[in-house]
Design an enzyme around this catalytic site. Sequence first.
Site, mmCIF file in Angstrom:
data_model
loop_
_atom_site.group_PDB
_atom_site.id
_atom_site.type_symbol
_atom_site.label_atom_id
_atom_site.label_comp_id
_atom_site.label_asym_id
_atom_site.label_seq_id
_atom_site.Cartn_x
_atom_site.Cartn_y
_atom_site.Cartn_z
ATOM 1 N N ASN A 41 -11.158 -3.226 -9.441
ATOM 2 C CA ASN A 41 -10.422 -1.969 -9.203
ATOM 3 C C ASN A 41 -9.563 -1.600 -10.408
ATOM 4 O O ASN A 41 -9.462 -0.431 -10.774
ATOM 5 C CB ASN A 41 -9.570 -2.074 -7.937
ATOM 6 C CG ASN A 41 -10.384 -1.821 -6.693
ATOM 7 O OD1 ASN A 41 -10.736 -0.694 -6.393
ATOM 8 N ND2 ASN A 41 -10.732 -2.887 -5.974
ATOM 9 N N ARG A 92 9.910 -17.003 -1.829
ATOM 10 C CA ARG A 92 9.404 -15.638 -1.977
ATOM 11 C C ARG A 92 10.481 -14.748 -2.602
ATOM 12 O O ARG A 92 10.203 -13.887 -3.430
ATOM 13 C CB ARG A 92 9.001 -15.088 -0.598
ATOM 14 C CG ARG A 92 8.333 -13.733 -0.662
ATOM 15 C CD ARG A 92 7.800 -13.308 0.693
ATOM 16 N NE ARG A 92 6.828 -14.245 1.233
ATOM 17 C CZ ARG A 92 5.548 -14.291 0.857
ATOM 18 N NH1 ARG A 92 5.090 -13.455 -0.057
ATOM 19 N NH2 ARG A 92 4.727 -15.167 1.389
ATOM 20 N N ARG A 118 -0.307 -11.158 -2.611
ATOM 21 C CA ARG A 118 1.046 -11.619 -2.263
ATOM 22 C C ARG A 118 1.656 -10.607 -1.308
ATOM 23 O O ARG A 118 1.526 -9.398 -1.512
ATOM 24 C CB ARG A 118 1.956 -11.662 -3.496
ATOM 25 C CG ARG A 118 1.650 -12.715 -4.505
ATOM 26 C CD ARG A 118 2.173 -14.058 -4.141
ATOM 27 N NE ARG A 118 3.615 -14.120 -3.906
ATOM 28 C CZ ARG A 118 4.231 -15.192 -3.424
ATOM 29 N NH1 ARG A 118 3.556 -16.282 -3.133
ATOM 30 N NH2 ARG A 118 5.530 -15.178 -3.242
ATOM 31 N N ILE A 119 2.341 -11.118 -0.306
ATOM 32 C CA ILE A 119 3.101 -10.218 0.569
ATOM 33 C C ILE A 119 4.431 -9.938 -0.119
ATOM 34 O O ILE A 119 5.106 -10.866 -0.591
ATOM 35 C CB ILE A 119 3.310 -10.875 1.948
ATOM 36 C CG1 ILE A 119 1.965 -10.992 2.667
ATOM 37 C CG2 ILE A 119 4.308 -10.066 2.778
ATOM 38 C CD1 ILE A 119 2.009 -11.771 3.949
ATOM 39 N N LEU A 120 4.794 -8.674 -0.193
ATOM 40 C CA LEU A 120 6.060 -8.299 -0.829
ATOM 41 C C LEU A 120 7.161 -8.222 0.239
ATOM 42 O O LEU A 120 6.951 -7.674 1.325
ATOM 43 C CB LEU A 120 5.903 -6.954 -1.533
ATOM 44 C CG LEU A 120 4.875 -6.974 -2.680
ATOM 45 C CD1 LEU A 120 4.530 -5.567 -3.134
ATOM 46 C CD2 LEU A 120 5.388 -7.808 -3.848
ATOM 47 N N ASN A 134 -1.493 0.615 -2.082
ATOM 48 C CA ASN A 134 -2.406 -0.523 -2.003
ATOM 49 C C ASN A 134 -3.780 -0.016 -1.588
ATOM 50 O O ASN A 134 -3.903 1.032 -0.952
ATOM 51 C CB ASN A 134 -1.895 -1.516 -0.946
ATOM 52 C CG ASN A 134 -2.776 -2.755 -0.854
ATOM 53 O OD1 ASN A 134 -3.222 -3.290 -1.874
ATOM 54 N ND2 ASN A 134 -3.035 -3.212 0.363
ATOM 55 N N HIS A 136 -7.118 -1.331 0.610
ATOM 56 C CA HIS A 136 -7.499 -2.356 1.580
ATOM 57 C C HIS A 136 -8.951 -2.121 2.006
ATOM 58 O O HIS A 136 -9.341 -0.976 2.284
ATOM 59 C CB HIS A 136 -6.569 -2.292 2.801
ATOM 60 C CG HIS A 136 -6.882 -3.342 3.808
ATOM 61 N ND1 HIS A 136 -6.530 -4.677 3.635
ATOM 62 C CD2 HIS A 136 -7.547 -3.287 4.990
ATOM 63 C CE1 HIS A 136 -6.944 -5.368 4.668
ATOM 64 N NE2 HIS A 136 -7.572 -4.563 5.506
HETATM 65 C C1 GRF Z 1 -10.579 -5.283 -3.155
HETATM 66 O O1 GRF Z 1 -11.674 -5.392 -2.319
HETATM 67 C C2 GRF Z 1 -9.425 -4.632 -2.465
HETATM 68 O O2 GRF Z 1 -9.797 -3.792 -1.431
HETATM 69 C C3 GRF Z 1 -8.664 -5.804 -1.911
HETATM 70 O O3 GRF Z 1 -8.816 -6.826 -2.863
HETATM 71 C C4 GRF Z 1 -10.048 -6.642 -3.553
HETATM 72 C C5 GRF Z 1 -9.753 -6.745 -5.014
HETATM 73 O O4 GRF Z 1 -10.912 -6.768 -5.782
HETATM 74 N N1 GRF Z 1 -7.280 -5.458 -1.700
HETATM 75 P P1 GRF Z 1 -10.844 -6.623 -7.357
HETATM 76 O O5 GRF Z 1 -9.961 -7.738 -7.893
HETATM 77 O O6 GRF Z 1 -10.272 -5.284 -7.678
HETATM 78 O O7 GRF Z 1 -12.264 -6.776 -7.810
#
Ligand code: GRF
Length: 252
Positions: A41, A92, A118-120, A134, A136
């Site tokens: 990403n 944390r 990590r949970i913030l 974020n 998900h």
């Molecule tokens: C992604 O699938 C995202 O949705 C999740 O963690 C993964 C990260 O993948 N939160 P990358 O490191 O960006 O390849």
Amino acid sequence: MTETRDPITAGDLLVGKAASSGASELKTQRVAVLVSGSGTNLQSLIDTWALQPKRAQLSLVLSNRPGIFALERAATANIPSCVLDHTKFGSRTAFDEALHEALESHQIDFIVLAGFMRILSPDFLTRWPGKIINIHPSLLPAYRGLNTHARALADGQKEHGCSIHWVEPELDAGPIIAQAKIDINHAETAEQLQQRVQRLEHMLYPLALHTILSSWELSPSQPVSSLDTRLGAITENELQKRYNDWRHPEAL
Ligand code: GRF
């Protein structure tokens, strides 16, 4: 444009709107990407960064794990990076304090979580109100947490996808900004489904971030979270079309 509900339209993506709003006096918005793994990403953001608003800069990649491939991606793209190994912190709170200091020292304005495992803490989040998003891998509110692809398959779901949302103290529960979906093929494995969802992620995250930063550039005094950046779940074909229109506006 007649569509008002959906912010990611060709009209909204005209960065030129900002230039005519007197935004040229504004300070460059410095964006940090927080990672823990491969960073695909992150790569999609790097690859499309030239299309972001001119006053936004990809200024820091921060990892909680040393040696991950995302750090190599940052180095290749000449983006400053920083490692805060969470195993070296006693609590944390201590980690989150160091994280805050690192972001402050790089004068960061906006935070993008991209596979940051990590949970913030609530205390950290209150210091960055409306400034953290974020991605998900599920159609939230379904399947918060881990192993989303295997769980969606096991439940016999017809659709799966990814969500971009504001980060709040409750895990994977902040207001949704954008979603994209695909039909599940029940002959596929969780890994194959994950790869197809990641294809969506790599288009949706840059596109949504661009929209947020563009809106922000137009209304810098407003907290970003109060802007209407809701998109609704769109299909892969629709997402691909919007992404292509954005990356290649001359084809419009
Ligand atoms: C992604 O699938 C995202 O949705 C999740 O963690 C993964 C990260 O993948 N939160 P990358 O490191 O960006 O390849």
